[in-house]
Design a protein around this motif. Structure first.
Motif, PDB file in Angstrom:
ATOM      1  N   LYS A 185       4.368   0.804  10.908  1.00  0.00           N
ATOM      2  CA  LYS A 185       3.598  -0.389  10.596  1.00  0.00           C
ATOM      3  C   LYS A 185       3.949  -0.956   9.217  1.00  0.00           C
ATOM      4  N   GLY A 186       4.983  -0.386   8.587  1.00  0.00           N
ATOM      5  CA  GLY A 186       5.473  -0.920   7.332  1.00  0.00           C
ATOM      6  C   GLY A 186       4.782  -0.403   6.097  1.00  0.00           C
ATOM      7  N   ILE A 187       3.985   0.647   6.220  1.00  0.00           N
ATOM      8  CA  ILE A 187       3.282   1.210   5.066  1.00  0.00           C
ATOM      9  C   ILE A 187       4.172   2.226   4.365  1.00  0.00           C
ATOM     10  N   ASP A 188       4.165   2.201   3.057  1.00  0.00           N
ATOM     11  CA  ASP A 188       4.980   3.096   2.232  1.00  0.00           C
ATOM     12  C   ASP A 188       4.279   4.452   2.137  1.00  0.00           C
ATOM     13  N   VAL A 189       4.791   5.448   2.867  1.00  0.00           N
ATOM     14  CA  VAL A 189       4.154   6.764   2.926  1.00  0.00           C
ATOM     15  C   VAL A 189       5.099   7.812   2.359  1.00  0.00           C
ATOM     16  N   THR A 190       4.568   8.669   1.496  1.00  0.00           N
ATOM     17  CA  THR A 190       5.287   9.851   1.037  1.00  0.00           C
ATOM     18  C   THR A 190       4.579  11.070   1.612  1.00  0.00           C
ATOM     19  N   MET A 209       0.835  -1.190   0.000  1.00  0.00           N
ATOM     20  CA  MET A 209       0.000   0.000   0.000  1.00  0.00           C
ATOM     21  C   MET A 209       0.879   1.254   0.000  1.00  0.00           C
ATOM     22  N   LYS A 210       0.650   2.127  -0.980  1.00  0.00           N
ATOM     23  CA  LYS A 210       1.419   3.371  -1.061  1.00  0.00           C
ATOM     24  C   LYS A 210       0.489   4.557  -0.813  1.00  0.00           C
ATOM     25  N   ILE A 211       0.836   5.349   0.190  1.00  0.00           N
ATOM     26  CA  ILE A 211      -0.002   6.469   0.607  1.00  0.00           C
ATOM     27  C   ILE A 211       0.715   7.790   0.365  1.00  0.00           C
ATOM     28  N   ALA A 212       0.035   8.725  -0.268  1.00  0.00           N
ATOM     29  CA  ALA A 212       0.515  10.107  -0.334  1.00  0.00           C
ATOM     30  C   ALA A 212      -0.181  10.891   0.767  1.00  0.00           C
ATOM     31  N   MET A 213       0.575  11.407   1.719  1.00  0.00           N
ATOM     32  CA  MET A 213       0.019  12.158   2.847  1.00  0.00           C
ATOM     33  C   MET A 213       0.230  13.643   2.581  1.00  0.00           C
ATOM     34  N   LEU A 214      -0.869  14.359   2.342  1.00  0.00           N
ATOM     35  CA  LEU A 214      -0.802  15.774   1.996  1.00  0.00           C
ATOM     36  C   LEU A 214      -1.035  16.625   3.231  1.00  0.00           C
ATOM     37  N   SER A 215       0.045  17.206   3.740  1.00  0.00           N
ATOM     38  CA  SER A 215      -0.016  18.022   4.952  1.00  0.00           C
ATOM     39  C   SER A 215      -0.248  19.477   4.609  1.00  0.00           C
ATOM     40  N   ALA A 266       9.778  21.783   3.370  1.00  0.00           N
ATOM     41  CA  ALA A 266      11.088  21.150   3.236  1.00  0.00           C
ATOM     42  C   ALA A 266      11.797  20.965   4.573  1.00  0.00           C
ATOM     43  N   ASN A 267      11.434  21.776   5.574  1.00  0.00           N
ATOM     44  CA  ASN A 267      12.073  21.634   6.878  1.00  0.00           C
ATOM     45  C   ASN A 267      11.335  20.668   7.796  1.00  0.00           C
ATOM     46  N   SER A 268      10.390  19.912   7.230  1.00  0.00           N
ATOM     47  CA  SER A 268       9.646  18.926   8.016  1.00  0.00           C
ATOM     48  C   SER A 268      10.545  17.761   8.402  1.00  0.00           C
ATOM     49  N   ILE A 269      10.154  17.074   9.455  1.00  0.00           N
ATOM     50  CA  ILE A 269      10.938  15.957   9.994  1.00  0.00           C
ATOM     51  C   ILE A 269      10.089  14.692   9.929  1.00  0.00           C
ATOM     52  N   THR A 270      10.557  13.678   9.225  1.00  0.00           N
ATOM     53  CA  THR A 270       9.766  12.467   9.042  1.00  0.00           C
ATOM     54  C   THR A 270      10.639  11.278   8.694  1.00  0.00           C
ATOM     55  N   GLU A 271      10.138  10.087   9.014  1.00  0.00           N
ATOM     56  CA  GLU A 271      10.758   8.840   8.580  1.00  0.00           C
ATOM     57  C   GLU A 271      10.176   8.386   7.245  1.00  0.00           C
ATOM     58  N   ALA A 272       9.124   9.071   6.785  1.00  0.00           N
ATOM     59  CA  ALA A 272       8.552   8.774   5.470  1.00  0.00           C
ATOM     60  C   ALA A 272       9.400   9.432   4.388  1.00  0.00           C
ATOM     61  N   LYS A 273       9.085   9.163   3.152  1.00  0.00           N
ATOM     62  CA  LYS A 273       9.699   9.897   2.052  1.00  0.00           C
ATOM     63  C   LYS A 273       9.111  11.315   2.064  1.00  0.00           C
ATOM     64  N   LEU A 274       9.955  12.310   1.951  1.00  0.00           N
ATOM     65  CA  LEU A 274       9.498  13.698   2.013  1.00  0.00           C
ATOM     66  C   LEU A 274       9.592  14.354   0.648  1.00  0.00           C
ATOM     67  N   SER A 280      -7.161   2.725  12.845  1.00  0.00           N
ATOM     68  CA  SER A 280      -8.476   3.109  12.313  1.00  0.00           C
ATOM     69  C   SER A 280      -8.354   3.592  10.876  1.00  0.00           C
ATOM     70  N   TYR A 281      -7.299   4.362  10.581  1.00  0.00           N
ATOM     71  CA  TYR A 281      -7.119   4.843   9.211  1.00  0.00           C
ATOM     72  C   TYR A 281      -6.738   3.708   8.264  1.00  0.00           C
ATOM     73  N   ILE A 282      -5.973   2.745   8.741  1.00  0.00           N
ATOM     74  CA  ILE A 282      -5.630   1.596   7.900  1.00  0.00           C
ATOM     75  C   ILE A 282      -6.908   0.853   7.481  1.00  0.00           C
TER      76      ILE A 282
END
Length: 337
Positions: free
Chosen positions: A35-40, A1-7, A45-53, A326-328
């Motif tokens: 949880k192993g989900i592929d999130v972008t 599952m690949k999720i684009a998270m738009l902040s 640009a100065n955000s901090i994340t373990e996802a792809k930014l 819940s979101y999953i």
């Protein structure tokens, strides 16, 4: 599952101080990655994340006033949708604007509605009602004009909030933006009526309101304004308070400060509006008050509330782990269709 998270891009994700939408987006993103989900994550640009930014805007426009919000919001949203084909789902945390791009892609769009800033934005939500998917953050904040796939309560990182069974501070705490909606004036009036110390923490969103209803009453040891506080001060401030005072003048969609206070064991006395009955069980983890006079009476018996019960309510319903799971389920529901 690949999720684009738009902040949103008003603030960094996660924010340094204030930025509730960015905070929730960050907490959800990081938990999904765990949880192993592929999130972008599409954020500043100065955000901090373990996802792809991915980013086009260097900083939040509330942090850098040289940034034109409308220009960079357009560039930010379009960056996400121009890569829509790379994802299974786009999760929009950005309000109504991204909905207008949804007809240009076959990638399903889910929008977390963090509240309605004005009835004037409703035509956009109505137009895309059956073409996209809406999640409410409380049952109280649902519009009868829209359809929803789920209600998902915000969750917090309980590891950042220390349970304190024995608070050392005998003060009331007001924790939120200084604005009529949040009831700063009422908090001051309640504290003065009880002759109790009140600490006010949060950004000043209405300077005239602050100058009129707060500033004249400031006095050390009585009514104190300490500004916006970061994570380094928040834990002790919440945990050592006798209670969190939340005398709101609007139907609040959720209320992160309430959950954060309860995580520290601190009970809440809130005006009975909006989502408050979904967060507070009267007499268990705080009290619901109908007005200032009622709040004064409830504050006088707040010591009857179990601080352990406050923490347990959060651990059961309002953690980032519960929110992510819940979101999953929502994502799976959409993809299975």
């Amino acid at each position: 599952m690949k999720i684009a998270m738009l902040s949103p891009i008003a603030w960094r994700t996660p924010p340094v101080h204030y930025g509730p939408w960015e905070l929730v987006t960050s907490l959800l993103t990081e938990e999904l990655v765990k949880k192993g989900i592929d999130v972008t994550l599409f954020a500043t640009a100065n955000s901090i994340t373990e996802a792809k930014l991915r980013s086009v805007c260097q900083r939040g426009y509330e942090e850098d006033k040289s940034i034109d919000p409308k220009v960079w919001e357009c560039l930010h949203i379009s960056e996400c949708f121009e890569h829509a084909g790379e994802f299974d789902i786009i999760h929009n945390q950005f309000d109504f604007l991204p909905l207008t791009y949804s007809g240009l892609t076959d990638t399903p769009l889910i929008t977390t509605i963090h509240g309605f800033s004005s009835p004037r934005i409703m035509p956009v939500y109505k137009k895309y009602n059956r073409k996209t998917h809406y999640v409410s953050i409380s049952n109280a904040d649902r519009s009868p004009l829209l359809d929803y796939i789920a209600t998902v309560y915000h969750g917090i990182d309980t590891g950042n909030f220390t349970f304190n069974p024995n608070p050392t501070g005998d003060y009331l705490l007001y924790y939120g933006r200084v604005h009529h909606d949040k009831g700063t004036k009422e908090a001051v009036e309640i504290a003065l009526a009880l002759d109790m110390r009140l600490i006010i923490a949060g950004i000043i969103q209405d300077q005239l309101y602050f100058d009129t209803y707060v500033k004249p009453f400031l006095k050390e040891g009585k009514i104190e304004y300490i500004g916006s506080v970061g994570a380094n001060r928040r834990d002790g401030l919440l945990g050592n308070a006798r209670l969190l005072l939340h005398p709101i003048n609007f139907n609040e969609p959720f209320g992160l400060s309430i959950v954060e206070a309860m995580a520290c064991g601190t009970p809440v006395v809130a005006f009975n509006k909006g989502s408050m009955p979904e967060l507070i069980t009267d007499g268990k983890n705080g009290y619901l008050a109908e007005n200032s006079e009622d709040a004064i009476e409830k504050i006088r018996k707040v010591d009857k509330i179990s601080r352990q019960s406050c923490r347990e309510v959060v651990e059961k319903h309002f953690t980032k782990e519960v929110m992510a799971q819940s979101y999953i389920k929502v994502y799976e529901n959409i993809l299975n269709k």
